[in-house]
Structures are given as C-alpha cells and as structure tokens.
Design an enzyme around this catalytic site. Structure first.
Site, PDB file in Angstrom:
ATOM      1  N   ARG A  73     -16.338  17.809  26.491  1.00 48.12           N
ATOM      2  CA  ARG A  73     -15.702  17.484  25.203  1.00 48.12           C
ATOM      3  C   ARG A  73     -14.180  17.503  25.348  1.00 48.12           C
ATOM      4  O   ARG A  73     -13.450  16.762  24.694  1.00 48.12           O
ATOM      5  CB  ARG A  73     -16.154  18.463  24.112  1.00 48.12           C
ATOM      6  CG  ARG A  73     -15.351  18.335  22.802  1.00 48.12           C
ATOM      7  CD  ARG A  73     -16.127  18.734  21.556  1.00 48.12           C
ATOM      8  NE  ARG A  73     -16.786  20.017  21.663  1.00 48.12           N
ATOM      9  CZ  ARG A  73     -16.169  21.209  21.589  1.00 48.12           C
ATOM     10  NH1 ARG A  73     -14.869  21.273  21.399  1.00 48.12           N
ATOM     11  NH2 ARG A  73     -16.861  22.328  21.688  1.00 48.12           N
ATOM     12  N   TYR A 125      -7.653  -4.850  10.203  1.00 48.35           N
ATOM     13  CA  TYR A 125      -9.088  -4.746  10.438  1.00 48.35           C
ATOM     14  C   TYR A 125      -9.729  -3.999   9.255  1.00 48.35           C
ATOM     15  O   TYR A 125      -9.213  -2.964   8.818  1.00 48.35           O
ATOM     16  CB  TYR A 125      -9.308  -3.993  11.749  1.00 48.35           C
ATOM     17  CG  TYR A 125     -10.738  -3.703  12.064  1.00 48.35           C
ATOM     18  CD1 TYR A 125     -11.613  -4.729  12.405  1.00 48.35           C
ATOM     19  CD2 TYR A 125     -11.236  -2.411  12.018  1.00 48.35           C
ATOM     20  CE1 TYR A 125     -12.930  -4.465  12.692  1.00 48.35           C
ATOM     21  CE2 TYR A 125     -12.568  -2.138  12.314  1.00 48.35           C
ATOM     22  CZ  TYR A 125     -13.404  -3.172  12.646  1.00 48.35           C
ATOM     23  OH  TYR A 125     -14.714  -2.907  12.924  1.00 48.35           O
ATOM     24  N   ASP A 197      -1.785  -1.565  16.670  1.00 45.32           N
ATOM     25  CA  ASP A 197      -3.136  -1.848  17.157  1.00 45.32           C
ATOM     26  C   ASP A 197      -3.052  -3.122  18.003  1.00 45.32           C
ATOM     27  O   ASP A 197      -2.811  -4.209  17.492  1.00 45.32           O
ATOM     28  CB  ASP A 197      -4.068  -2.026  15.946  1.00 45.32           C
ATOM     29  CG  ASP A 197      -5.530  -2.277  16.349  1.00 45.32           C
ATOM     30  OD1 ASP A 197      -5.765  -2.797  17.459  1.00 45.32           O
ATOM     31  OD2 ASP A 197      -6.425  -1.981  15.534  1.00 45.32           O
ATOM     32  N   LYS A 222     -13.607  -4.041  22.641  1.00 44.45           N
ATOM     33  CA  LYS A 222     -13.313  -5.471  22.639  1.00 44.45           C
ATOM     34  C   LYS A 222     -12.877  -5.941  24.032  1.00 44.45           C
ATOM     35  O   LYS A 222     -13.630  -5.802  24.961  1.00 44.45           O
ATOM     36  CB  LYS A 222     -12.287  -5.766  21.548  1.00 44.45           C
ATOM     37  CG  LYS A 222     -12.573  -5.059  20.205  1.00 44.45           C
ATOM     38  CD  LYS A 222     -13.810  -5.572  19.491  1.00 44.45           C
ATOM     39  CE  LYS A 222     -14.243  -4.679  18.337  1.00 44.45           C
ATOM     40  NZ  LYS A 222     -13.247  -4.459  17.304  1.00 44.45           N
TER      41      LYS A 222
HETATM   42  C1  LIG Z   1     -12.969  -3.510  16.237  1.00 39.84           C
HETATM   43  C2  LIG Z   1     -11.608  -3.145  15.838  1.00 39.84           C
HETATM   44  C3  LIG Z   1     -11.283  -1.827  15.523  1.00 39.84           C
HETATM   45  C4  LIG Z   1     -12.320  -0.728  15.472  1.00 39.84           C
HETATM   46  O1  LIG Z   1     -12.824  -0.433  16.735  1.00 39.84           O
HETATM   47  P1  LIG Z   1     -14.340   0.083  17.014  1.00 39.84           P
HETATM   48  O2  LIG Z   1     -14.358   0.186  18.508  1.00 39.84           O
HETATM   49  O3  LIG Z   1     -15.273  -0.933  16.464  1.00 39.84           O
HETATM   50  O4  LIG Z   1     -14.477   1.401  16.348  1.00 39.84           O
HETATM   51  C5  LIG Z   1      -9.967  -1.538  15.222  1.00 39.84           C
HETATM   52  N1  LIG Z   1      -9.012  -2.501  15.213  1.00 39.84           N
HETATM   53  C6  LIG Z   1      -9.303  -3.786  15.515  1.00 39.84           C
HETATM   54  C7  LIG Z   1      -8.219  -4.808  15.489  1.00 39.84           C
HETATM   55  C8  LIG Z   1     -10.597  -4.149  15.829  1.00 39.84           C
HETATM   56  O5  LIG Z   1     -10.888  -5.435  16.102  1.00 39.84           O
END
Ligand SMILES: *Cc1c(COP(=O)(O)O)cnc(C)c1O
Length: 405
Positions: A73, A125, A197, A222
C-alpha cells in the site's frame, strides 16, 4: 518513501526514455532483479524486514526501512519503477501511480481546506466535474468555473483564498486549448498551484511542467497504458515536499496502483511513442475526410490551422494528438453513427490501440449541468473519436458507411 530520484540529462530522446531509465538506475535495477530485461512483477503484499533500526523512535518511525519496501500500500518495486519512468517522461521530480485517474484527482483534493478557492476551466472531464462538485463541495472547497481560453477575463476575478487553478488542454471533448504558461503565471502571482490534466496529449506531445505547471495529472488508463486493458492514474510533481505529502496521503487512504497493473502500464509505455505517432497520422487523415462531408457540420481538432488554439499548440506542444470531436447534422444521425460503426467500437474510453467512438452528452458528460454544456457548445449532435492505430483506410470506410450509408 521516495524511489523516483532521476539523475538528469543522461537519456535524452523520448523514445529511449519510454524504455530505459538513466544508465545508473538501470544498472541498479538489473543488479536487484537478476538482470531481468522486463521489470518483474513484485506480486507481494509485504516485504520481510532485515532487522530493527538502531535509531528507531517508538511511535514515530517505521521499525525498519532498510529493505527499501515494507508494505505494498505504501510502496512496491514494480510501482516504483513505473513511477520513475513516468516522472522521467514528464520532466518531473516524482510521480505517484494511483488506482485510477479519479483516485489521483481525489488525492489532490486532500491538499485543500474548507474555504479554499479553486478555479477550474469550463470544459473538464465529466468525472472531474462530479468529484469537484460532490466530494469537494462537501469538504467546503469552493470551485469557480471559468473559460480559461479567455484568460483576459480572469484578472478581474475576486478570489481571496485562491489555492489552485485546474484545467485540461486540449479539453475533453471540445479540444479547446489553454495557454499553460499564462495560466501558471496567473496562479503563481496569486500564490496558487497550477494543475494540468495532460491525459489527451500524453507526455509524448506535451510536458506542462516545462511551462510552469506544478502538478500534472494523467488518466494512465488512456494513452500511457494504451491498450484499453486497465485503469490507472498519475500525479507528476516538480516539488519533492509536495510529492512526499501526497505520497503520505496515498499510503493513508490506500489508493496506489496494484503491482500487476503497474507492470502492464510499464509494458504499454514501451510503445507510447510509436502509438502516438501512428494515431496522430491517422487522426490527420480522418480530420481531412470529415471536413469534406456535407453531413459533418463542425470538426474540433487542435491541429486545425489559423485559430488561436493552433498558435498556442505550436508553442506548448510537439503534436496535436489523436482526439477528434465532430458535429453531425442531427441527433438521429449521431445516434445512428454510434450503432452503425463496425470496425470502430462504440465505447467510453480513449487513448488505446483500438479506435473508439463516444457520445459525450450521454456518457462522459452525463453529469455535467446543462448551462455548463451550453457554455462549451456541447450538444446532442456531437461525437468524440479516439483514433487508434488501425489502418486508416479501414477507419475512413467505416465512418463513411456509418455516417453516409
Ligand atoms: C478518463 C479521464 C480521467 C479519469 O481517469 P480514470 O482513469 O478513468 O479514473 C481524467 N481526466 C481525463 C481527461 C480523462 O480522459
């Protein structure tokens, strides 16, 4: 504890950095893992302690850190290796791997206190909007939404307790572009953090820390992992003290990425450069084709020339990525296209090898209030395409039969 110390300047080229740490760190890891070329999966919850430290202070210290790891953890070698790689790719000092992008973002919320103001962009998002409003709101954090593509309108804002500005660029799904350098300056002049982000471009095309951002967020699910086979998230930081604070929080709440998923992400990153190049090439051809279709009323892609967005992209990014949104002439046509595609998959994610088509208004942005959708011109005729690495002619033919057939 930190295991993401990156000696700089030894491995320069991005493609190489997807595969190797500095020669010094590589030697260390080979000596610890029997020379395994593929970093092993340390599928263990706990690590045996070699002894009790002499300088152990009861109630303050852990009994022994001499083996480097105690409990997964808190830290794990496979996860630490991945964190070193991601920190290196984002030109950061440290990276933290989380169980999801949302777990990474929710860790960030712990940095703030009731009464703090956080300024966020109008186009985010959907999951981020939900967590800011629900969780953040309950904790007394005050989120203000503004259009960051018009930074000139922000200077008159009265936010006495501004602690952070938060945005994506390009944004999801409208691919609007925010000037990172300008927003970092805005934040720093007010003593606030700049958080970006970077999921849509991945570190292959953009490194926000180089333009003044303090923290980079990724949904590792992603482009980084890139195969639609796991969920992961990252925070990348320049400041070690802030990184240690977040690491302590991650240990406390237990949101770190599991060793097997860390290993799959390491494997995905090996081909990040190749995948990004190919996906972008495909995206350019698809954009060109979409622009010629009478039933397509609008194409959003940050690589379209002659816009303010394009000039900012040229300054802060090395490419334009593989995310496209487009508007059809009716809601019915948009829905028919979603179910009409045969090679392309109607599914809710992005950034993987397979091309995915998404209906933002009913999927990623289902929890975003109507006024907020109107403000970014997101309507029920808009589809979002995450372009993958298939043969582009197959993708174009599929779109053709789904839109025009
Ligand atoms: C998918 C996404 C998230 C969230 O991520 P998860 O891995 O699905 O929790 C945050 N920001 C953007 C731009 C995303 O496309």
């Amino acid at each position: 504890m930190s295991s993401t110390e990156i000696p700089r300047g030894e491995i320069k080229e991005f493609e190489t950095r997807c595969l190797h740490l500095s020669p010094e760190l590589e030697r260390k890891r080979f000596s610890e893992t029997y020379g395994a070329v593929s970093f092993p999966i340390f599928q263990t919850a706990a690590f045996v302690h070699p002894g009790v430290r002499d300088d152990y202070i009861p109630g303050q210290d852990h009994i022994s850190l001499s083996a480097g790891h105690n409990y997964t953890r808190e830290s794990n070698p496979t996860r630490s290796h991945l964190e070193s790689l991601v920190a290196q790719l984002e030109n950061g000092e440290e990276a933290l791997a989380s169980a999801s992008g949302m777990a990474a973002i929710s860790l960030l919320l712990n940095l703030f206190d009731a009464g703090d103001d956080i300024l966020v962009d109008a186009d985010l998002y959907g999951g981020s909007v939900r967590i800011f409003n629900d969780l953040g709101g309950k904790r007394g954090l005050r989120f203000e939404r503004r259009d960051f593509t018009r930074p000139e309108n922000l200077s008159s804002l009265k936010l006495n307790n501004l602690k952070a500005v938060y945005f994506e660029t390009p944004t999801n799904p409208m691919t609007r572009v925010v000037d990172i350098e300008r927003m970092a300056k805005f934040a720093h002049e007010r003593g606030a953090l700049c958080i970006v982000d970077n999921t849509f471009l991945s570190p292959y095309f953009q490194n926000p820390l180089d333009f003044g951002a303090d923290i980079v967020v990724h949904s590792g699910t992603k482009f980084l992992a890139g195969h639609h086979d796991l969920i992961a998230g990252f925070l990348v930081l320049r400041d070690k003290i802030l990184a240690e604070r977040l690491r302590a929080l991650s240990t406390a709440v237990g949101s770190a990425l599991a060793p097997f998923d860390a290993w799959l992400t390491i494997r995905g990153i090996k081909t990040l450069a190749l995948r990004m190049q190919r996906a972008q090439e495909n995206a350019f051809e698809i954009v060109e084709w979409l622009q010629k279709q009478p039933r397509v009323k609008r194409v959003c892609y940050p690589g379209l020339k002659n816009s303010d967005a394009y000039a900012i992209m040229k300054k802060q990014a090395r490419g334009f990525g593989a995310m496209i949104s487009f508007e059809l002439d009716s809601k019915e046509r948009a829905i028919a296209a979603l179910t009409g595609v045969k090679t392309i998959l109607f599914a809710e994610s992005l950034g993987g090898a397979e091309t995915l088509l998404t209906y933002p208004i009913a999927q990623t942005h289902a929890s975003v209030p109507k006024e907020a959708l109107d403000a970014i011109q997101l309507n029920d005729r808009i589809l979002r395409l995450s372009v993958g690495i298939e043969n582009v002619q197959d993708l174009v033919s599929d779109l053709d039969q789904a839109i025009n057939g």
